[in-house]
Design a protein around this motif. Structure first.
Motif, PDB file in Angstrom:
ATOM      1  N   GLN A 274      58.894  -5.025  11.679  1.00 47.73           N
ATOM      2  CA  GLN A 274      58.138  -6.168  11.483  1.00 47.73           C
ATOM      3  C   GLN A 274      58.660  -7.426  11.527  1.00 47.73           C
ATOM      4  OE1 GLN A 274      54.952  -5.874   7.972  1.00 47.73           O
ATOM      5  NE2 GLN A 274      57.039  -6.561   6.989  1.00 47.73           N
ATOM      6  N   ARG A 275      58.250  -8.426  12.149  1.00 41.82           N
ATOM      7  CA  ARG A 275      58.760  -9.926  12.254  1.00 41.82           C
ATOM      8  C   ARG A 275      57.751 -10.842  11.663  1.00 41.82           C
ATOM      9  NH1 ARG A 275      60.870  -9.859  18.410  1.00 41.82           N
ATOM     10  NH2 ARG A 275      61.354 -12.004  17.632  1.00 41.82           N
ATOM     11  N   ALA A 276      58.430 -11.903  11.251  1.00 38.73           N
ATOM     12  CA  ALA A 276      57.563 -13.032  10.536  1.00 38.73           C
ATOM     13  C   ALA A 276      56.544 -13.557  11.522  1.00 38.73           C
ATOM     14  CB  ALA A 276      58.548 -14.081   9.930  1.00 38.73           C
ATOM     15  N   THR A 277      56.789 -13.877  12.860  1.00 38.82           N
ATOM     16  CA  THR A 277      55.850 -14.535  13.838  1.00 38.82           C
ATOM     17  C   THR A 277      54.637 -13.801  13.776  1.00 38.82           C
ATOM     18  OG1 THR A 277      56.964 -13.672  15.670  1.00 38.82           O
ATOM     19  CG2 THR A 277      57.660 -15.774  14.958  1.00 38.82           C
ATOM     20  N   THR A 278      54.717 -12.396  14.000  1.00 34.59           N
ATOM     21  CA  THR A 278      53.709 -11.713  14.008  1.00 34.59           C
ATOM     22  C   THR A 278      52.882 -11.643  12.665  1.00 34.59           C
ATOM     23  OG1 THR A 278      54.492  -9.568  13.533  1.00 34.59           O
ATOM     24  CG2 THR A 278      54.716 -10.254  15.778  1.00 34.59           C
ATOM     25  N   LEU A 279      53.276 -11.705  11.795  1.00 32.64           N
ATOM     26  CA  LEU A 279      52.633 -11.774  10.576  1.00 32.64           C
ATOM     27  C   LEU A 279      51.898 -13.058  10.123  1.00 32.64           C
ATOM     28  CD1 LEU A 279      55.247  -9.920   8.172  1.00 32.64           C
ATOM     29  CD2 LEU A 279      53.115  -8.909   8.752  1.00 32.64           C
ATOM     30  N   ALA A 280      52.697 -14.067  10.420  1.00 31.84           N
ATOM     31  CA  ALA A 280      51.913 -15.476  10.258  1.00 31.84           C
ATOM     32  C   ALA A 280      50.811 -15.651  11.262  1.00 31.84           C
ATOM     33  CB  ALA A 280      53.113 -16.364  10.581  1.00 31.84           C
ATOM     34  N   TRP A 281      50.941 -15.213  12.534  1.00 28.05           N
ATOM     35  CA  TRP A 281      50.032 -15.349  13.474  1.00 28.05           C
ATOM     36  C   TRP A 281      48.577 -14.587  13.369  1.00 28.05           C
ATOM     37  CZ3 TRP A 281      49.593 -17.694  18.293  1.00 28.05           C
ATOM     38  CH2 TRP A 281      48.828 -17.115  19.329  1.00 28.05           C
ATOM     39  N   THR A 282      48.875 -13.452  12.806  1.00 23.55           N
ATOM     40  CA  THR A 282      47.748 -12.524  12.569  1.00 23.55           C
ATOM     41  C   THR A 282      47.139 -13.010  11.099  1.00 23.55           C
ATOM     42  OG1 THR A 282      48.931 -10.755  13.228  1.00 23.55           O
ATOM     43  CG2 THR A 282      47.196 -10.402  11.994  1.00 23.55           C
ATOM     44  N   GLY A 283      47.948 -13.541  10.101  1.00 21.38           N
ATOM     45  CA  GLY A 283      47.452 -13.708   8.946  1.00 21.38           C
ATOM     46  C   GLY A 283      46.577 -15.077   9.185  1.00 21.38           C
ATOM     47  N   ALA A 284      47.009 -16.031  10.144  1.00 25.90           N
ATOM     48  CA  ALA A 284      46.520 -17.354  10.276  1.00 25.90           C
ATOM     49  C   ALA A 284      45.023 -17.034  10.886  1.00 25.90           C
ATOM     50  CB  ALA A 284      47.172 -18.264  11.102  1.00 25.90           C
ATOM     51  N   ALA A 318      61.434 -22.306   4.308  1.00 26.98           N
ATOM     52  CA  ALA A 318      61.486 -21.883   5.775  1.00 26.98           C
ATOM     53  C   ALA A 318      61.389 -20.340   5.895  1.00 26.98           C
ATOM     54  CB  ALA A 318      62.977 -22.181   6.302  1.00 26.98           C
ATOM     55  N   CYS A 319      61.055 -20.000   6.818  1.00 25.50           N
ATOM     56  CA  CYS A 319      60.845 -18.451   7.061  1.00 25.50           C
ATOM     57  C   CYS A 319      61.741 -17.860   8.162  1.00 25.50           C
ATOM     58  CB  CYS A 319      59.320 -18.222   7.464  1.00 25.50           C
ATOM     59  SG  CYS A 319      58.267 -18.871   6.431  1.00 25.50           S
ATOM     60  N   ARG A 320      62.354 -16.602   7.646  1.00 20.55           N
ATOM     61  CA  ARG A 320      63.121 -15.688   8.481  1.00 20.55           C
ATOM     62  C   ARG A 320      62.202 -15.028   9.617  1.00 20.55           C
ATOM     63  NH1 ARG A 320      68.059 -15.342   5.765  1.00 20.55           N
ATOM     64  NH2 ARG A 320      67.888 -15.744   3.492  1.00 20.55           N
ATOM     65  N   GLU A 321      63.021 -14.813  10.900  1.00 19.72           N
ATOM     66  CA  GLU A 321      62.178 -13.991  11.858  1.00 19.72           C
ATOM     67  C   GLU A 321      62.109 -12.740  11.439  1.00 19.72           C
ATOM     68  OE1 GLU A 321      60.118 -12.951  15.399  1.00 19.72           O
ATOM     69  OE2 GLU A 321      59.986 -14.632  13.705  1.00 19.72           O
ATOM     70  N   TRP A 322      63.456 -12.098  11.160  1.00 25.63           N
ATOM     71  CA  TRP A 322      63.784 -10.864  10.774  1.00 25.63           C
ATOM     72  C   TRP A 322      63.843 -10.336   9.326  1.00 25.63           C
ATOM     73  CZ3 TRP A 322      63.492  -8.208  15.448  1.00 25.63           C
ATOM     74  CH2 TRP A 322      63.615  -8.970  16.364  1.00 25.63           C
ATOM     75  N   PRO A 323      63.311  -9.277   8.927  1.00 25.27           N
ATOM     76  CA  PRO A 323      63.449  -8.864   7.568  1.00 25.27           C
ATOM     77  C   PRO A 323      64.925  -9.222   6.885  1.00 25.27           C
ATOM     78  CG  PRO A 323      62.679  -6.924   8.723  1.00 25.27           C
ATOM     79  CD  PRO A 323      63.193  -7.915   9.748  1.00 25.27           C
ATOM     80  N   ARG A 324      65.174  -9.343   5.737  1.00 22.22           N
ATOM     81  CA  ARG A 324      66.398  -9.560   5.224  1.00 22.22           C
ATOM     82  C   ARG A 324      67.412  -8.516   5.327  1.00 22.22           C
ATOM     83  NH1 ARG A 324      62.512 -11.707   1.221  1.00 22.22           N
ATOM     84  NH2 ARG A 324      62.883 -13.870   1.025  1.00 22.22           N
ATOM     85  N   GLY A 325      68.606  -8.883   5.851  1.00 20.61           N
ATOM     86  CA  GLY A 325      69.249  -7.741   5.987  1.00 20.61           C
ATOM     87  C   GLY A 325      69.318  -7.394   7.507  1.00 20.61           C
ATOM     88  N   VAL A 326      68.542  -7.623   8.353  1.00 19.28           N
ATOM     89  CA  VAL A 326      68.508  -7.326   9.831  1.00 19.28           C
ATOM     90  C   VAL A 326      68.807  -8.574  10.683  1.00 19.28           C
ATOM     91  CG1 VAL A 326      66.770  -6.770  11.663  1.00 19.28           C
ATOM     92  CG2 VAL A 326      66.805  -5.617   9.264  1.00 19.28           C
ATOM     93  N   LYS A 327      69.971  -8.271  11.305  1.00 20.51           N
ATOM     94  CA  LYS A 327      70.597  -9.669  11.994  1.00 20.51           C
ATOM     95  C   LYS A 327      69.974  -9.346  13.578  1.00 20.51           C
ATOM     96  CE  LYS A 327      74.818 -10.265   9.557  1.00 20.51           C
ATOM     97  NZ  LYS A 327      76.011 -10.243   9.939  1.00 20.51           N
ATOM     98  N   GLY A 328      68.426  -9.680  13.609  1.00 26.84           N
ATOM     99  CA  GLY A 328      68.139  -9.561  14.976  1.00 26.84           C
ATOM    100  C   GLY A 328      68.380 -10.766  15.939  1.00 26.84           C
ATOM    101  N   ARG A 329      68.223 -10.647  17.061  1.00 27.44           N
ATOM    102  CA  ARG A 329      68.384 -11.582  18.293  1.00 27.44           C
ATOM    103  C   ARG A 329      67.322 -12.690  18.406  1.00 27.44           C
ATOM    104  NH1 ARG A 329      72.563 -10.808  21.886  1.00 27.44           N
ATOM    105  NH2 ARG A 329      71.311 -11.761  23.425  1.00 27.44           N
ATOM    106  N   GLU A 330      67.729 -13.884  18.773  1.00 31.80           N
ATOM    107  CA  GLU A 330      66.727 -14.815  18.902  1.00 31.80           C
ATOM    108  C   GLU A 330      66.026 -14.262  20.398  1.00 31.80           C
ATOM    109  OE1 GLU A 330      66.684 -19.140  21.239  1.00 31.80           O
ATOM    110  OE2 GLU A 330      68.020 -18.934  19.396  1.00 31.80           O
ATOM    111  N   ASP A 331      64.648 -14.549  20.281  1.00 29.89           N
ATOM    112  CA  ASP A 331      63.925 -14.472  21.584  1.00 29.89           C
ATOM    113  C   ASP A 331      62.867 -15.416  21.774  1.00 29.89           C
ATOM    114  OD1 ASP A 331      61.830 -13.391  20.056  1.00 29.89           O
ATOM    115  OD2 ASP A 331      62.436 -11.285  20.620  1.00 29.89           O
TER     116      ASP A 331
END
Length: 402
Positions: A274-284, A318-331
């Motif tokens: 689960q990612r923050a951009t997809t949650l924010a996009w869908t919620g908006a 500010a909002c993270r892209e990845w869940p806390r504890g997950v070190k995802g890559r920038e894309d």
């Protein structure tokens, strides 16, 4: 809302992860005020324990933005850039950060801003002509990145099958209808496109955005557009199809791993994190259509991904892209990742999602404060330079349910 190139290839791994050591000079300059506030917080707290209404020891809250407070000359400059040279398919002016759908989003989000100004009873001059020009651009130049999905004519318009593309166009038409700025031609296209989507979704509820790849969040604009068509045109089929699509998104969000980034045609997760951009996009987008399930996505975003990086005493979020504890890559979905894993893309989209949520308006104010401290004013003063970013910010600060 995952970024792909025009062929439909997901842009992952092409851009290295951004860390404190690898960030560009521009990003570090943008982040510098926030880091300074973190360092000065203890001394400031000792010196002054008086809070203002925003809960800040140092900063006044960002002023409430309304469409009547938007600078008309800047909006006109933005419109000239969008309809002229166009929006380059990249983020923050960086060619490494490909964003194939930039032109469509520029057309659509400026149209949303103009519609909202009309609904707020201070319309921009010649709004109907301007909205029709943006729609014409979306129906022509903005189509090309989505052609990999195939297409078919709708009311005489050769439209790609992409659920993201058709959802955006449907929302642009819904805005014109909602604001009383539609004409016979746009209303006919509104009805025909809604009917075509209802038929397509009856055969497969989750549809591709690019090629054969399905990103569930990309269905949110279409769901909102169908719900609005059902309401504005008193169409039972559109309303029911929109509700079914929202229910499917909620079902995916209820998976143990959360709302997946990418799925197959049967809705089985391919990228489950689960990612923050997809949650924010869908919620908006669901909130634009006043759907109560928007809250699920926005609450999950705020509770799991958004923080006060400078401490709870300062109104900066500010909002993270990845869940806390997950070190995802920038894309290209996350946009730049800066100190602590915070995502420019997730934080920007969260501005819209939290504005549309009565429970998260303080977060909205705190996100605006952070954007202000990180230099958004420069972008807004020169919207021709970064038109996509300016359009998304002004939409996020003025958007209301339709």
């Amino acid at each position: 809302m995952t970024r792909r190139d025009a062929s439909g290839t997901q842009q992952r791994g092409d851009v290295p992860a951004m860390s404190g050591a690898s960030s560009s000079l521009g990003l570090w300059r943008a982040l510098f005020p926030l880091l300074m506030l973190c360092c000065t917080l203890p001394a400031a707290a000792l010196a002054d324990e008086t809070h203002n209404d925003g809960g800040s020891l140092l900063l006044p809250p960002a002023p409430e933005t309304t469409t009547d407070s938007l600078p008309q000359d800047s909006l006109e400059a933005l419109e000239q850039r969008i309809l002229g040279k166009g929006c380059e398919p990249k983020l923050l002016g960086d060619s490494r950060r490909r964003f194939a759908e930039a032109q469509l989003l520029c057309d659509a989000h400026l149209s949303f801003i103009l519609v909202q100004a009309t609904l707020d009873r201070h319309p921009a001059p010649d709004s109907q002509r301007r909205l029709k020009a943006l729609l014409a651009d979306a129906l022509s130049r903005a189509r090309s990145p989505f052609n990999s999905t195939g297409g078919k004519p709708v009311a005489g318009q050769p439209l790609p099958n992409s659920i993201l593309y058709r959802g955006y166009v449907l929302l642009m038409l819904a805005g014109m209808e909602r604001a009383g700025l539609a004409d016979a031609e746009s209303t006919a296209l509104f009805d025909a496109l809604a009917a075509q989507l209802v038929e397509a979704l009856s055969q497969q509820l989750l549809l591709p955005s690019f090629g054969r790849s399905i990103w569930p969040c990309d269905s949110a604009p279409a769901a909102a557009g169908l719900l609005l068509h059902g309401r504005l045109r008193d169409n039972v089929e559109s309303r029911a199809s929109g509700e079914r699509l929202v229910a499917r998104l909620v079902e995916l969000a209820s998976l143990p791993t959360g709302f997946p980034t990418r799925v197959d045609a049967k809705g089985r997760p391919i990228e489950s994190t689960q990612r923050a951009t997809t949650l924010a996009w869908t919620g908006a987008f669901l909130a634009m259509a006043s759907h109560p399930e928007a809250r699920r996505f926005t609450a999950t975003l705020v509770d799991g991904y958004c923080d006060h990086p400078a401490g709870s005493a300062l109104p900066l979020a500010a909002c993270r892209e990845w869940p806390r504890g997950v070190k995802g890559r920038e894309d290209a979905a996350s946009g730049p990742l800066v100190f602590g894993g915070y995502s420019v893309g997730a934080s920007a989209l969260a501005i819209a999602a939290t504005r549309l949520s009565s429970e998260h308006r303080q977060w909205h104010t705190h996100l605006l404060n952070a954007a202000r401290e990180m230099g958004i004013r420069t972008t807004l003063e020169r919207p021709r330079k970064q038109p996509l970013e300016a359009a998304l910010y002004w939409w996020g600060t003025t958007v209301r349910p339709w």
